[in-house]
Structures are given as structure tokens and as C-alpha cells.
Scaffold this motif. Structure first.
Motif, short mmCIF file in Angstrom:
data_model
loop_
_atom_site.label_atom_id
_atom_site.label_comp_id
_atom_site.label_asym_id
_atom_site.label_seq_id
_atom_site.Cartn_x
_atom_site.Cartn_y
_atom_site.Cartn_z
N UNK A 1 -18.80 18.66 53.29
CA UNK A 1 -18.81 20.12 53.25
C UNK A 1 -17.69 20.70 54.09
N UNK A 2 -17.02 21.72 53.54
CA UNK A 2 -16.05 22.48 54.32
C UNK A 2 -16.73 23.78 54.75
N UNK A 3 -16.02 24.69 55.37
CA UNK A 3 -16.63 25.92 55.87
C UNK A 3 -17.20 26.79 54.74
N UNK A 4 -16.53 26.82 53.60
CA UNK A 4 -17.03 27.58 52.46
C UNK A 4 -18.33 26.97 51.93
N UNK B 1 -37.07 18.28 53.90
CA UNK B 1 -36.86 17.77 52.53
C UNK B 1 -36.30 18.85 51.62
N UNK B 2 -36.80 20.07 51.74
CA UNK B 2 -36.31 21.17 50.90
C UNK B 2 -34.85 21.48 51.24
N UNK B 3 -34.51 21.46 52.53
CA UNK B 3 -33.12 21.68 52.94
C UNK B 3 -32.24 20.57 52.37
N UNK B 4 -32.72 19.33 52.41
CA UNK B 4 -31.95 18.21 51.84
C UNK B 4 -31.66 18.45 50.36
N UNK B 5 -32.66 18.93 49.62
CA UNK B 5 -32.49 19.21 48.19
C UNK B 5 -31.42 20.29 47.98
N UNK B 6 -31.48 21.35 48.79
CA UNK B 6 -30.53 22.45 48.65
C UNK B 6 -29.11 21.97 48.99
N UNK B 7 -28.98 21.16 50.03
CA UNK B 7 -27.67 20.63 50.41
C UNK B 7 -27.11 19.76 49.29
N UNK B 8 -27.94 18.89 48.71
CA UNK B 8 -27.49 18.05 47.58
C UNK B 8 -26.99 18.91 46.43
N UNK B 9 -27.77 19.95 46.12
CA UNK B 9 -27.42 20.83 45.00
C UNK B 9 -26.11 21.57 45.29
N UNK B 10 -25.98 22.16 46.47
CA UNK B 10 -24.78 22.94 46.80
C UNK B 10 -23.52 22.08 46.86
#
Length: 137
Positions: free
Chosen positions: A91-94, A62-71
Motif C-alpha cells: 500500500x502507498x499513501x493513496x 477479520x473484517x479489516x483484513x477483508x477490506x484491506x484485501x479488497x482495497x
């Protein structure tokens, strides 16, 4: 690599009942295994190499999901799960590098470049995080 999902597992020297979301972290010193998958029994499989992998805790995913959404600047209601692939989320490589940097900062870990390249899904990231945290402890 083959994958087996079963409701129970027994070993010649150890016996465990596997239940959903129950973590089993280490099994050692056994030569054969019996599996029961959907009420079909496969007794006494001889194993030369056997690995038990455990998925990351739901809180970590869940925390990783939050970070991915934010990024990736995704809406809060966007469907991001453990199975979500970064590429499928746009998401691209950057972006992937920035996600890894965000994970390193949030969890206080350092991800080597080789490991970072193997991360393609949210679940991959969560599993790697827990592995690195365990090593660190």
C-alpha cells in the motif's frame, strides 16, 4: 513505551485474572500493582501512570483484513493478519486513504486525519475502529 504480557495481575483495590482473549476495559483507583509473568512475581510495583489496552475483537480484525484485501486487490488466500503492515502489503499513501475510507463506510464511523496517519497495521485500524464505535455509542 514498555509492554508487559502476563498471566495474572492484581491491584491493591481490585483483582482480575487476565486470560487470553478476555477483554478488560477499565481499571481505576489503584496505586500499586503486582504482576506475575511466566511464573516470576514482581510484587508491589508503584505506579504513577498505568494504562491497560485491549486489542480489538477478532471479528473486527477479520473484517479489516477483508477490506484491506479488497482495497489492495490481494488474492483471497494472501496472508493478511493483525500484524500486517499496509506498506508490507504494497500500500502507498493513496491506498491507505482508500482503506480508511472503506473502513469508515463499512463501520459507519468518521476517522480524523490525525488518527488516520497513525494507522500502519491492520491491528491499529481495528483498535481505532472499536475506540470510535465506543465513543459513538
Amino acid at each position: 513505551m514498555a509492554s508487559v504480557t502476563g498471566s495474572s495481575m492484581s491491584m491493591t483495590t481490585l483483582s482480575y485474572s487476565l486470560k487470553q482473549n478476555q477483554a478488560l476495559t477499565r481499571i481505576s483507583n489503584f496505586n500499586s500493582v503486582s504482576l506475575s509473568v511466566k511464573e516470576k512475581c514482581f510484587p508491589s510495583l508503584r505506579l504513577s501512570r498505568f494504562r491497560v489496552c485491549c486489542a480489538a475483537k477478532p471479528e473486527t480484525v477479520n473484517k479489516v483484513c477483508e477490506i484491506v484485501r479488497k482495497q489492495l486487490a490481494l488474492p483471497a488466500d494472501s496472508a493478511v493478519t493483525g500484524e500486517s503492515k499496509f506498506v508490507s502489503l504494497g500500500a502507498d499513501s493513496l491506498d491507505t486513504v482508500e482503506i480508511v475510507m472503506g473502513l469508515e463506510e463499512e463501520f459507519g464511523i468518521s476517522v480524523e486525519e490525525e488518527s488516520a496517519q497513525s494507522i500502519t497495521t491492520v491491528q491499529d485500524a481495528a483498535d481505532l475502529i472499536e475506540k470510535l464505535i465506543e465513543k459513538k455509542a
